[in-house]
Write a protein that holds these residues in place. Structure first.
Motif, PDB file in Angstrom:
ATOM      1  N   ASP A  79      -1.749   2.780  10.677  1.00 61.26           N
ATOM      2  CA  ASP A  79      -1.421   2.334   9.175  1.00 61.26           C
ATOM      3  C   ASP A  79      -0.394   1.522   9.408  1.00 61.26           C
ATOM      4  OD1 ASP A  79       1.132   4.019   9.974  1.00 61.26           O
ATOM      5  OD2 ASP A  79      -0.167   5.523   9.618  1.00 61.26           O
TER       6      ASP A  79
ATOM      7  N   ASP B 152       1.082   8.509   0.073  1.00 57.17           N
ATOM      8  CA  ASP B 152       0.084   7.431  -0.123  1.00 57.17           C
ATOM      9  C   ASP B 152      -0.343   6.085   0.236  1.00 57.17           C
ATOM     10  OD1 ASP B 152       2.327   5.078  -2.454  1.00 57.17           O
ATOM     11  OD2 ASP B 152       1.757   4.571  -1.089  1.00 57.17           O
ATOM     12  N   TRP B 153      -0.188   6.733   1.869  1.00 62.46           N
ATOM     13  CA  TRP B 153      -1.547   5.248   2.505  1.00 62.46           C
ATOM     14  C   TRP B 153      -2.978   5.822   2.124  1.00 62.46           C
ATOM     15  CZ3 TRP B 153      -2.288   0.387   3.543  1.00 62.46           C
ATOM     16  CH2 TRP B 153      -2.961   0.289   4.259  1.00 62.46           C
TER      17      TRP B 153
ATOM     18  N   PHE C 134      -0.331  -6.154   3.595  1.00 65.59           N
ATOM     19  CA  PHE C 134       0.807  -4.686   4.292  1.00 65.59           C
ATOM     20  C   PHE C 134       0.990  -5.024   6.322  1.00 65.59           C
ATOM     21  CE2 PHE C 134      -0.964  -2.110   1.087  1.00 65.59           C
ATOM     22  CZ  PHE C 134       0.174  -1.694   0.607  1.00 65.59           C
TER      23      PHE C 134
ATOM     24  N   TYR D  68       7.625  -0.746   2.282  1.00 65.99           N
ATOM     25  CA  TYR D  68       5.917  -0.520   2.224  1.00 65.99           C
ATOM     26  C   TYR D  68       6.417   0.410   0.438  1.00 65.99           C
ATOM     27  CZ  TYR D  68       2.216   2.693   1.793  1.00 65.99           C
ATOM     28  OH  TYR D  68       1.264   3.230   1.704  1.00 65.99           O
TER      29      TYR D  68
ATOM     30  N   SER E 217       3.485  -1.146  -1.940  1.00 65.37           N
ATOM     31  CA  SER E 217       1.702  -0.716  -2.924  1.00 65.37           C
ATOM     32  C   SER E 217       2.041  -0.455  -3.653  1.00 65.37           C
ATOM     33  CB  SER E 217       2.367   0.767  -1.752  1.00 65.37           C
ATOM     34  OG  SER E 217       1.705   1.773  -2.598  1.00 65.37           O
TER      35      SER E 217
END
Length: 226
Positions: A45, A164-165, A196, A211, A215
């Motif tokens: 990630d 969230d990811w 990202f 991030y 996002s």
């Protein structure tokens, strides 16, 4: 990566939180590196990618030349740790596994590696930790608190990022499932990679605010509610 096995088949059936104790002590794994040699698919990630860049003092593009590669994972192009073939046709191993069986980036290892043999199970947009009973080849040992096992500073903030990811990837996959144009699907996946992983996050600055901003921008770009 999505897994559809029933929890009772892969876990001890319990739901663990950060302050729960789990019998997963491994004695620092000395003398064993089986989990780094079983050809695991370690999907990275954005937080993992930044940590690797710190550990190696290299850009993400440079990591792609040696220790990371891109794979199609459940419809999205995502980075994974590259495995290296053993001499003589033996089992492959993680690119970061040293000859002495120790991890070169252990202090900054990816989240999947940190959890092992724990995993995450998702339910209604949230997750709990599970003990994957059939994973580690040397199970048992001392009981250790999940929080300590993970060894992550500001664990609540990290877990918020994980949620969230996961939500962003899930919504993107659902969105692309409705798209029939393969070129469009690839462009959306490539855009997420660019935002990202390819220079979107500065490794020398606090990760989480960056991030959060990316996002929000990605969700707005895709037309998702923010």
């Amino acid at each position: 990566m999505r897994r559809n096995e029933p929890l009772e088949e892969i876990s001890d059936g319990r739901r663990y939180g950060p302050d729960d104790l789990v019998r997963i002590g491994t004695g620092d794994c000395r003398g064993c590196s089986d989990c780094c040699r079983m050809d695991p698919l370690i999907v990275l990630d954005p937080c993992d990618a930044v940590a690797l860049c710190h550990a190696e003092n290299r850009s993400f593009e440079e990591l792609l030349e040696e220790t990371v590669e891109l794979r199609l994972i459940d419809g999205l192009i995502l980075p994974v740790l590259k495995m290296k073939e053993a001499e003589g046709g033996g089992a492959s191993s993680c690119s970061y596994l040293e000859e002495d069986g120790r991890c070169r980036i252990h202090a900054l290892r990816p989240g999947i590696c940190r959890m092992y043999p724990l995993g995450r199970a998702w339910e209604n947009g949230d997750f709990f930790y599970i003990y994957q009973v059939n994973e580690c080849t040397h199970p048992g040992g001392a009981k250790i608190r999940v929080r300590k096992w993970l060894g992550i500073q500001d664990l609540p903030r990290y877990e918020a990022f994980v949620r969230d990811w996961h939500d962003l990837l899930t919504r993107t996959r659902d969105f692309l499932d409705q798209a029939e144009n393969e070129k469009f699907r690839k462009s959306v996946s490539t855009d997420l990679l660019r935002r990202f992983f390819f220079g979107g996050v500065n490794p020398d600055e606090d990760f989480y605010p960056q991030y959060d901003r990316i996002s929000r921008e990605a969700r707005q770009h895709l037309g998702f509610a923010v």
